[in-house]
Design an enzyme around this catalytic site. Structure first.
Site, PDB file in Angstrom:
ATOM      1  N   SER A   1      55.488  19.639  13.109  1.00  0.00           N
ATOM      2  CA  SER A   1      56.342  19.813  11.923  1.00  0.00           C
ATOM      3  C   SER A   1      56.536  18.449  11.298  1.00  0.00           C
ATOM      4  CB  SER A   1      57.700  20.363  12.360  1.00  0.00           C
ATOM      5  OG  SER A   1      58.650  20.250  11.304  1.00  0.00           O
TER       6      SER A   1
ATOM      7  N   TYR B   1      65.088  21.087  18.105  1.00  0.00           N
ATOM      8  CA  TYR B   1      63.808  21.337  17.428  1.00  0.00           C
ATOM      9  C   TYR B   1      63.113  20.004  17.129  1.00  0.00           C
ATOM     10  CZ  TYR B   1      60.570  23.181  13.854  1.00  0.00           C
ATOM     11  OH  TYR B   1      59.453  23.525  13.134  1.00  0.00           O
TER      12      TYR B   1
HETATM   13  N1  LIG Z   1      57.428  27.819   8.531  1.00  0.00           N
HETATM   14  C1  LIG Z   1      57.698  26.528   8.396  1.00  0.00           C
HETATM   15  O1  LIG Z   1      58.276  26.093   7.393  1.00  0.00           O
HETATM   16  C2  LIG Z   1      57.274  25.564   9.460  1.00  0.00           C
HETATM   17  C3  LIG Z   1      57.364  24.198   9.176  1.00  0.00           C
HETATM   18  C4  LIG Z   1      56.987  23.280  10.148  1.00  0.00           C
HETATM   19  C5  LIG Z   1      56.529  23.715  11.370  1.00  0.00           C
HETATM   20  N2  LIG Z   1      56.452  25.049  11.627  1.00  0.00           N
HETATM   21  C6  LIG Z   1      55.966  25.439  12.948  1.00  0.00           C
HETATM   22  O2  LIG Z   1      54.917  26.368  12.816  1.00  0.00           O
HETATM   23  C7  LIG Z   1      54.896  27.235  13.939  1.00  0.00           C
HETATM   24  C8  LIG Z   1      54.870  28.667  13.469  1.00  0.00           C
HETATM   25  O3  LIG Z   1      56.020  28.905  12.675  1.00  0.00           O
HETATM   26  P1  LIG Z   1      56.166  30.158  11.714  1.00  0.00           P
HETATM   27  O4  LIG Z   1      56.945  29.680  10.541  1.00  0.00           O
HETATM   28  O5  LIG Z   1      54.876  30.824  11.512  1.00  0.00           O
HETATM   29  O6  LIG Z   1      57.125  31.066  12.637  1.00  0.00           O
HETATM   30  P2  LIG Z   1      57.315  32.642  12.726  1.00  0.00           P
HETATM   31  O7  LIG Z   1      58.669  32.831  13.288  1.00  0.00           O
HETATM   32  O8  LIG Z   1      56.971  33.283  11.435  1.00  0.00           O
HETATM   33  O9  LIG Z   1      56.203  33.088  13.794  1.00  0.00           O
HETATM   34  C9  LIG Z   1      56.321  32.648  15.105  1.00  0.00           C
HETATM   35  C10 LIG Z   1      55.238  33.256  15.956  1.00  0.00           C
HETATM   36  O10 LIG Z   1      55.419  32.758  17.282  1.00  0.00           O
HETATM   37  C11 LIG Z   1      55.538  33.828  18.185  1.00  0.00           C
HETATM   38  N3  LIG Z   1      56.421  33.444  19.261  1.00  0.00           N
HETATM   39  C12 LIG Z   1      57.743  33.145  19.214  1.00  0.00           C
HETATM   40  N4  LIG Z   1      58.196  32.845  20.441  1.00  0.00           N
HETATM   41  C13 LIG Z   1      57.130  32.947  21.276  1.00  0.00           C
HETATM   42  C14 LIG Z   1      56.953  32.775  22.675  1.00  0.00           C
HETATM   43  N5  LIG Z   1      57.966  32.458  23.477  1.00  0.00           N
HETATM   44  N6  LIG Z   1      55.710  32.977  23.193  1.00  0.00           N
HETATM   45  C15 LIG Z   1      54.661  33.343  22.400  1.00  0.00           C
HETATM   46  N7  LIG Z   1      54.787  33.517  21.077  1.00  0.00           N
HETATM   47  C16 LIG Z   1      56.006  33.330  20.532  1.00  0.00           C
HETATM   48  C17 LIG Z   1      56.020  35.014  17.389  1.00  0.00           C
HETATM   49  O11 LIG Z   1      55.637  36.247  18.013  1.00  0.00           O
HETATM   50  C18 LIG Z   1      55.303  34.764  16.054  1.00  0.00           C
HETATM   51  O12 LIG Z   1      53.990  35.283  16.121  1.00  0.00           O
HETATM   52  C19 LIG Z   1      56.120  26.864  14.782  1.00  0.00           C
HETATM   53  O13 LIG Z   1      55.729  25.997  15.821  1.00  0.00           O
HETATM   54  C20 LIG Z   1      57.009  26.132  13.791  1.00  0.00           C
HETATM   55  O14 LIG Z   1      57.861  25.208  14.418  1.00  0.00           O
HETATM   56  C21 LIG Z   1      56.826  25.984  10.712  1.00  0.00           C
END
Ligand SMILES: NC(=O)c1ccc[n+]([C@@H]2O[C@H](COP(=O)([O-])OP(=O)(O)OC[C@H]3O[C@@H](n4cnc5c(N)ncnc54)[C@H](O)[C@@H]3O)[C@@H](O)[C@H]2O)c1
Length: 255
Positions: free
Chosen positions: A143, A156
């Site tokens: 991130s 986080y």
């Molecule tokens: N969306 C953003 O703005 C953003 C920004 C920076 C980083 N990220 C990072 O990107 C990654 C994905 O985020 P996202 O926005 O797609 O989230 P999301 O909540 O839309 O999706 C999360 C996914 O992870 C899975 N998941 C959650 N807990 C789990 C576990 N214990 N074991 C296995 N799978 C698990 C869920 O089933 C889902 O498929 C994360 O690491 C998040 O920190 C997201």
């Protein structure tokens, strides 16, 4: 096709960024193992989108916060698809709370999934690659908060900052094995993790004002970079973080 015949495991790929990466990998010819916790239906939608590209896919529920689960996940993914080439450590969660109110339970959950999960999934992948004497690619979805402070999300930020250091350390340790390790640091991407923000017009407007490209990112914006890092063109790239944030993190402005 840039990933033709490769086998990839993408953690947390039932929805959001992970889904975007799984589908884009499939479009480039990779077979994909789709991991998730929670909604099986979302995982099935991802699988349908993956296999629509004529590649193989498999759904593997597993909690990446459990070391036993991640070891089983890597075993099952390779049993289903064949030897793995690419691991994307994408599964992640965040918990909102002022620092002084953070519970031990929430702290543990965030660190277990975001950091320990990536650590031991990578370890299982490296053992798998070593046993076959094969090279590989590890891509961590960290991130912008591996670097940028994010008040009310201390655990986080700590997890993502640790992922940055882990990537740099493993690039050195795993380079001799032909295993490259990189991070992608997304900014604000439109996914379910941001539901509260997306439903708050005031906060969303303030955020958009800070993004030079004037929009939220989409999972596809992150997936394009993941394809590059997984493919042959990135053969000499390891130990780095690549920011995908529309310019957010360089946009300091005097008020
Ligand atoms: N969306 C953003 O703005 C953003 C920004 C920076 C980083 N990220 C990072 O990107 C990654 C994905 O985020 P996202 O926005 O797609 O989230 P999301 O909540 O839309 O999706 C999360 C996914 O992870 C899975 N998941 C959650 N807990 C789990 C576990 N214990 N074991 C296995 N799978 C698990 C869920 O089933 C889902 O498929 C994360 O690491 C998040 O920190 C997201």
């Amino acid at each position: 096709m840039r990933l033709k015949g490769k086998n990839a495991l993408v953690t947390g790929s039932s929805r959001g960024i992970g889904r975007g990466i799984a589908i884009r990998f499939a479009q480039e010819g990779a077979n994909v193992a789709i991991n998730y916790v929670g909604s099986a239906r979302a995982a099935e939608e991802t699988l349908a989108a993956v296999t629509a590209h004529g590649v193989r896919g498999v759904i593997l529920p597993a909690d990446v916060g459990s070391v036993d689960d991640v070891r089983r996940l890597v075993d099952e993914a390779s049993a289903a698809l064949g030897p793995l080439d690419i691991l994307v450590n994408n599964a992640g969660i965040e918990k909102h709370a002022p620092f002084w109110d953070v519970s031990e339970q929430d702290y543990d959950k965030v660190i277990d999934i975001n950091l320990k999960g990536a650590f031991f999934a990578t370890q299982a992948m490296v053992r798998h690659l070593r046993s076959g004497g094969r090279p590989g690619r590890i891509i961590n979805i960290s991130s912008v908060h591996e670097d940028l402070p994010f008040p009310n999300f201390a655990a986080y930020c700590a997890s993502k900052g640790a992922l940055r250091m882990l990537t740099r350390n493993l690039a050195v340790e795993l380079g001799p094995l032909g295993i490259a390790v990189n991070n992608i640091a997304p900014g604000a991407i439109e996914t379910p993790i941001n539901t509260a923000l997306l439903n708050d017009p005031r906060k969303l407007g303030a955020l958009l004002n800070q993004i030079p490209l004037s929009r939220l990112g989409q999972p596809e914006d992150v997936a394009g970079l993941a394809v590059f890092l997984a493919g042959d063109e990135a053969a000499y790239v390891t130990g780095s973080t690549f920011v995908v944030d529309g310019g957010l993190s360089v946009n300091y402005q005097e008020q």
